[in-house]
Design a protein around this motif. Sequence first.
Motif, short mmCIF file in Angstrom:
data_model
loop_
_atom_site.label_atom_id
_atom_site.label_comp_id
_atom_site.label_asym_id
_atom_site.label_seq_id
_atom_site.Cartn_x
_atom_site.Cartn_y
_atom_site.Cartn_z
N ARG A 98 39.07 79.93 3.07
CA ARG A 98 39.39 80.49 1.76
C ARG A 98 40.51 81.52 1.86
O ARG A 98 41.46 81.51 1.08
N GLU A 99 40.40 82.41 2.84
CA GLU A 99 41.42 83.46 2.99
C GLU A 99 42.76 82.87 3.41
O GLU A 99 43.81 83.30 2.92
N ASN A 100 42.76 81.91 4.31
CA ASN A 100 44.01 81.28 4.73
C ASN A 100 44.64 80.48 3.60
O ASN A 100 45.87 80.44 3.46
N LEU A 101 43.80 79.85 2.78
CA LEU A 101 44.31 79.10 1.64
C LEU A 101 44.95 80.04 0.64
O LEU A 101 46.05 79.77 0.11
N ASP A 102 44.31 81.16 0.37
CA ASP A 102 44.86 82.15 -0.57
C ASP A 102 46.17 82.73 -0.06
O ASP A 102 47.07 83.04 -0.84
N ALA A 103 46.26 82.88 1.26
CA ALA A 103 47.47 83.46 1.86
C ALA A 103 48.56 82.43 2.09
O ALA A 103 49.67 82.78 2.53
N GLY A 104 48.27 81.17 1.79
CA GLY A 104 49.27 80.12 2.00
C GLY A 104 49.44 79.72 3.44
O GLY A 104 50.46 79.12 3.81
N ASN A 105 48.44 80.03 4.27
CA ASN A 105 48.54 79.73 5.70
C ASN A 105 47.95 78.38 6.08
O ASN A 105 47.93 78.02 7.26
N THR A 106 47.42 77.67 5.11
CA THR A 106 46.86 76.35 5.39
C THR A 106 46.95 75.48 4.14
O THR A 106 47.12 76.00 3.03
N GLU A 107 46.86 74.20 4.34
CA GLU A 107 46.86 73.28 3.21
C GLU A 107 45.42 72.95 2.81
O GLU A 107 44.49 73.10 3.61
N GLU A 108 45.26 72.50 1.58
CA GLU A 108 43.93 72.11 1.13
C GLU A 108 43.43 70.91 1.92
O GLU A 108 44.20 70.01 2.24
N LYS A 109 42.16 70.94 2.23
CA LYS A 109 41.53 69.82 2.94
C LYS A 109 40.07 69.73 2.49
O LYS A 109 39.55 70.66 1.87
N PRO A 110 39.42 68.64 2.79
CA PRO A 110 38.03 68.50 2.37
C PRO A 110 37.16 69.62 2.95
O PRO A 110 37.34 70.01 4.10
#
Length: 721
Positions: free
Chosen positions: A328-340
């Motif tokens: 969640r934190e990496n997604l919010d920071a743009g450090n990862t792409e969405e995945k299942p």
Amino acid sequence: MTVLQTREVFWTISPVGKGLFYGLAAMSVVLFLYGVYARFARYTRAAEEPIPRLDELPARVSSSATTVLSNAKLFDRDRYGGVMHAFIMWGFLTLLIGTTILGIDIDLYRPLTGESFFVGDFYLSYSLVMDALGFLFVVGIGMALYRRYAARNWRLHGRHTSLEDDAFVWTLFALGVGGYVIEGLRILEAGFPDHETVSFVGYFVGLVLATLGVGPELAESLYWWGWWSHAILALGFVALVPYAKPFHMISSFANVVTHDEQAGKRLPSVPADLDHVNAESIDDFTWKEQLDQDACTKCGRCSAVCPAKASGRPLDPRDVILDLKSYRENLDAGNTEEKPIIADGGDSVIAAETMESCMACMACMDACPVDIEHLNSFTKMNRQLTDEGAVRPQMQDVFGNLMQKGNTFGDSPRKRADWADDLDFEVADAREEDVEFLWYVGDYPSYDDRNKKVARALARIFEESGVSVGILYEDEKYDGNDIRRVGEEFLFLELAGHHVESFEDCDFEKIVCTDPHSFNTMKNEYPEVDFGEFADDPVMPFEYDGHWNEDGEIPVYHYTQVVEELVESGRLGLDGTELDYTVTYHDPCHLGRYNDVYDAPREIIRATGVTLDEMPRNREDSFCCGGGGGGLWMEFEEEPKPSEERLREALEDTDSGPQVEKFVVACPMCMTMYEDGRKTGGYEDDLEIVDITELLVEALDAKAGVGAGAGGTESRPSTAD
């Protein structure tokens, strides 16, 4: 000359330095407030909670404050950890309160009155308390450092352990020790005034520094550097609280405040609009589930008690919660792409086999000091797997059997009451006559040969004590508890709807269940379902409209609760001398941890005359048999099996050791798992697995001087009043 009993707060600090300090303090407070706001604003993007979390808020806050300040849950299973955390927390709070009091004096009281209350007796009392509690704070941090770095406690280290954890504990240590160093320098420079002996730690540090050759001039110079170092470290810590591990000081308390006392034993119902039912994205997790993630302190208490982890299964409750948080934190920071969030193979946040490993025993929740509700999040991910059809073939077979036959065995419903054919009396049909107890027998006592003996033993106990009971015969189906925890919510709803309609057609006063799993779901979950939301759905085979037993007017019992009353009232005629050997007892998760039923089974066991030798892990600390959460139907490559480990504990870790002759259970699933573990673990010649009902019937036979056994069919005279 009388020396004023006080101290100069900004000693050696110039007016410019004082202004700079206030500027930095304002910046740290702004960063702190913004960070807290951003954290809580994130929760607004999460799914809504299906149950009230903020009702009766004053009572919640008061109760939570008692729980948190007492450190009660931290002492559970870990006295060292409890003392350590109590010292740190109380020391930290005292230092925080003391700093706040000092700020009130300097920034409010003095400007308004022209005087200071930071003098005389108040100053002496203040200094004594601050030194004493501050010392406990340092001792607590020292205990934490020892446990983490010297003792290398395994549960404090894992794949989520990082420099953040090291920085947190060392920063607190530096703040605690640094405060005493600058206090010692101040007292040394002042010539060790007599009234400063109340600051006994700082006074001692000053004496040590003097012994090391530090004079008044050097002390004054070092004090300036020490004061600024301490101030910058403290303000930096405050500013970073919302952005790092220290946030748990806020989120943990919030988590305890919003805790659901029924969590785990009552899973959140599925809304009719099916919104946020599964775990397709991180925002499908409710704000409380995301708060759970932020509240985790990485303490590993859940890891230490998890039977799946102990058996080598790929589940660590702590890692699941922290994996979700990290994503969640990496997604919010743009450090990862969405995945299942979860998937069977491929790149996902959580692997399917991890959730399949969960036994739904609630040990993780019971051990968690900050009331994280693991099972809610786990069930959400299981629902996702079930919705995608990504469950094991064994579970697919179980689902198919339930849809076609209404039981997990896939046998004919007409055979459901065949277990009673060997009895010398008729078990009443609750559909046709009024009874006191509607007895929900359950799947395994109805179809499994070993557990049929338990059903017959319980039937005989009811008969001999004159209890009015009746069963549903072929109208009884599987209760739905465990398939719900595997993620099959709609099949659970079908089964629950069928049963409440069947209940409505019968005339009874109470329900008694053989299986703790049935007991839990009928007591805690059936009343929570709004059947009206689904009654018009053509897929749902029921028309019941509303809530069943919402006010608890129909009591639901496990059989041990009912039988204990029969024993206590003398309706079975036992005098406690019938049997003479040693047994041990296993607390079923759904009876003990889920529903706090601990004493009734033990009272029944002792009433037979046997010696009950407790295993080290008993009551709320009981170790799961491995059958919950679908484990009964799935096969795992594990060594040792949970059931084998538990049997080993019975024979090796109890005081009586190999003298334990019988391993007593009160759950059909436990019976099945331990009979299997007795074979695979090589314990067949060492002890016998028996249900409490069988032990009780053995005592009845011993009293009557016969030996028909628990499953016997010989007619006995009733001992009813």
